[in-house]
Write an enzyme that holds these catalytic residues in place. Sequence first.
Site, PDB file in Angstrom:
ATOM      1  N   CYS A 158     -14.272-127.716 -11.645  1.00 53.31           N
ATOM      2  CA  CYS A 158     -12.967-128.384 -11.682  1.00 53.31           C
ATOM      3  C   CYS A 158     -12.480-128.467 -13.130  1.00 53.31           C
ATOM      4  O   CYS A 158     -12.067-129.518 -13.614  1.00 53.31           O
ATOM      5  CB  CYS A 158     -13.028-129.768 -11.038  1.00 53.31           C
ATOM      6  SG  CYS A 158     -14.228-130.896 -11.772  1.00 53.31           S
TER       7      CYS A 158
ATOM      8  N   ASP B  29     -33.574-130.102 -10.220  1.00 52.77           N
ATOM      9  CA  ASP B  29     -32.833-129.732 -11.432  1.00 52.77           C
ATOM     10  C   ASP B  29     -32.563-128.229 -11.390  1.00 52.77           C
ATOM     11  O   ASP B  29     -33.491-127.413 -11.498  1.00 52.77           O
ATOM     12  CB  ASP B  29     -33.657-130.097 -12.667  1.00 52.77           C
ATOM     13  CG  ASP B  29     -32.928-129.777 -13.972  1.00 52.77           C
ATOM     14  OD1 ASP B  29     -31.857-129.141 -13.930  1.00 52.77           O
ATOM     15  OD2 ASP B  29     -33.448-130.165 -15.041  1.00 52.77           O
TER      16      ASP B  29
ATOM     17  N   LYS C 108     -18.517-131.818  -0.237  1.00 47.46           N
ATOM     18  CA  LYS C 108     -18.350-130.436   0.237  1.00 47.46           C
ATOM     19  C   LYS C 108     -19.387-130.112   1.312  1.00 47.46           C
ATOM     20  O   LYS C 108     -19.098-129.365   2.255  1.00 47.46           O
ATOM     21  CB  LYS C 108     -18.437-129.459  -0.932  1.00 47.46           C
ATOM     22  CG  LYS C 108     -17.255-129.552  -1.897  1.00 47.46           C
ATOM     23  CD  LYS C 108     -17.348-128.476  -2.976  1.00 47.46           C
ATOM     24  CE  LYS C 108     -16.155-128.570  -3.927  1.00 47.46           C
ATOM     25  NZ  LYS C 108     -16.187-129.801  -4.742  1.00 47.46           N
TER      26      LYS C 108
ATOM     27  N   ASP D 188     -29.066-131.538  -5.446  1.00 42.12           N
ATOM     28  CA  ASP D 188     -28.545-132.192  -6.643  1.00 42.12           C
ATOM     29  C   ASP D 188     -29.688-132.817  -7.408  1.00 42.12           C
ATOM     30  O   ASP D 188     -30.733-133.153  -6.829  1.00 42.12           O
ATOM     31  CB  ASP D 188     -27.502-133.253  -6.297  1.00 42.12           C
ATOM     32  CG  ASP D 188     -26.647-133.623  -7.504  1.00 42.12           C
ATOM     33  OD1 ASP D 188     -25.650-132.912  -7.758  1.00 42.12           O
ATOM     34  OD2 ASP D 188     -26.985-134.596  -8.200  1.00 42.12           O
TER      35      ASP D 188
ATOM     36  N   GLY E  16     -24.533-130.385  -5.353  1.00 42.27           N
ATOM     37  CA  GLY E  16     -23.676-130.936  -4.309  1.00 42.27           C
ATOM     38  C   GLY E  16     -23.184-132.344  -4.542  1.00 42.27           C
ATOM     39  O   GLY E  16     -22.357-132.829  -3.768  1.00 42.27           O
ATOM     40  N   GLY E  17     -23.683-133.038  -5.577  1.00 42.63           N
ATOM     41  CA  GLY E  17     -23.195-134.373  -5.873  1.00 42.63           C
ATOM     42  C   GLY E  17     -23.370-135.320  -4.696  1.00 42.63           C
ATOM     43  O   GLY E  17     -24.421-135.396  -4.076  1.00 42.63           O
ATOM     44  N   ALA E  18     -22.294-136.037  -4.382  1.00 41.86           N
ATOM     45  CA  ALA E  18     -22.331-137.018  -3.292  1.00 41.86           C
ATOM     46  C   ALA E  18     -22.123-136.390  -1.932  1.00 41.86           C
ATOM     47  O   ALA E  18     -21.911-137.093  -0.945  1.00 41.86           O
ATOM     48  CB  ALA E  18     -21.290-138.102  -3.534  1.00 41.86           C
ATOM     49  N   GLY E  19     -22.180-135.065  -1.866  1.00 38.62           N
ATOM     50  CA  GLY E  19     -22.209-134.383  -0.583  1.00 38.62           C
ATOM     51  C   GLY E  19     -20.870-134.242   0.126  1.00 38.62           C
ATOM     52  O   GLY E  19     -20.848-133.989   1.335  1.00 38.62           O
TER      53      GLY E  19
ATOM     54  N   ASP F 259     -20.858-125.453  -7.026  1.00 33.21           N
ATOM     55  CA  ASP F 259     -19.751-126.187  -7.639  1.00 33.21           C
ATOM     56  C   ASP F 259     -20.355-126.933  -8.821  1.00 33.21           C
ATOM     57  O   ASP F 259     -20.832-128.058  -8.699  1.00 33.21           O
ATOM     58  CB  ASP F 259     -19.127-127.144  -6.621  1.00 33.21           C
ATOM     59  CG  ASP F 259     -17.888-127.830  -7.172  1.00 33.21           C
ATOM     60  OD1 ASP F 259     -17.114-127.169  -7.891  1.00 33.21           O
ATOM     61  OD2 ASP F 259     -17.704-129.028  -6.901  1.00 33.21           O
TER      62      ASP F 259
END
Length: 420
Positions: free
Chosen positions: A361, A292, A251, A266, A246-249, A308
Amino acid sequence: MTRPPPPGRRPVPPNPARDLGVRVLMRVMSGDSFAAPALDTALHAAQLPARDAGLATHLVYGTLRHHASLRAALTPMLDAGTHPKVWTLLLAGTFEKLYLDTPAHAVVSEYVNLARDARLAPPGLVNAVLRRVEAAPVSPASELPEWLADTFRDAYGSQADDVMASFLDPQPLWLSLSDAGVATLEAEGSLVTPGVQGADRVELSRPLRETEAYRTGQAQPINPASLACVAALGDVNGQRVLDLAGGAGIKAAMLAARGADVTSVDVQPGRHAAARRNLKRLNLHATLITHDLTGPLDVEPAALVLLDAPCTGTGTLRSHPEIKLRLTPDGVEQAAALQARMLHTAAPLVSAGGTLVYSVCSVTPQEGPDVVEAFLNTHPDFRAADLPALDVPHVPAGPGVLTVPVDGIDGFFIARLQRR
């Protein structure tokens, strides 16, 4: 004793925007940083006026987008031993001369002063080169490595030339806005144009973080193609959703805004810190887990799962043009191998009858259709399913679709997989 310069001959200090832009470019082109964080950090520290900040931004991104043609124009006038600092300054100056509206004599003067004051290059060389340099005729495809241009041709066929040309345009600002956000932005003098997939195209009257809409949680920057990944899950209201990688959230926030009960996962704790700050600003909530995803995750399966996955970013060259200077085919293969492992981890997290959306992406087949097809071959309990109607332009791509990266939209591969 040093004599003062004759009256009327004192060198004019270099414009701080050009100084900042060239120094950021040096960091990016040496591989020390990506453009966006390096530029953001430098602009925050310098506190330049809006006009100068805009010029610095144009110089950094424009020089990277047009790097191949700029280098082709300069190569006949420089020898093989030219220092990287000299190259960088001349690339920026050549971009400004050939692509911005700055008068040629002003460009020469500014970059000669910058070379002298900052000791980045011999002023005489800068003067001679920038006076003589002329555009090298190239096509948009020539701004890409040949193998990457072929990737876009294979992915988009007759639309490929438009896609590659679009990557040379500045990236517009896309915002997901509430009605109140639209009203406050327009009241401040910003121009809001309805876009696609729930994102509006915005021309700001002031920096984003200084707008009332952003400060009060009524605005979230996000590309329409990213919102298409969220839309691919279908109706999430009242549903538990796992947001993997999710990265920096961002989405996760969009899912929560649509009424989902979100758990975002993440591997980097620092990204969770950014996600918490953003969710607080938006007055939204999500559960955040550090893990992880190349290994099993011990959480209850969910009916809706979004992966993603981290990727090479070839669909985001408009906003991350430095990617094309660094990426190799080997890098694509390494990314695809990581994505395959993460998709395998995601499979048992989908409850029976549930939906797994896989997105990247990137537009390379290795990271999109190939990963999903290999997954389906080894996971017979999953099948490719039709995607809900998407507003963003897209084309078929094996078991999924590719969004078409034109008019400021990023290129994403999106597939919707159903567990039996």
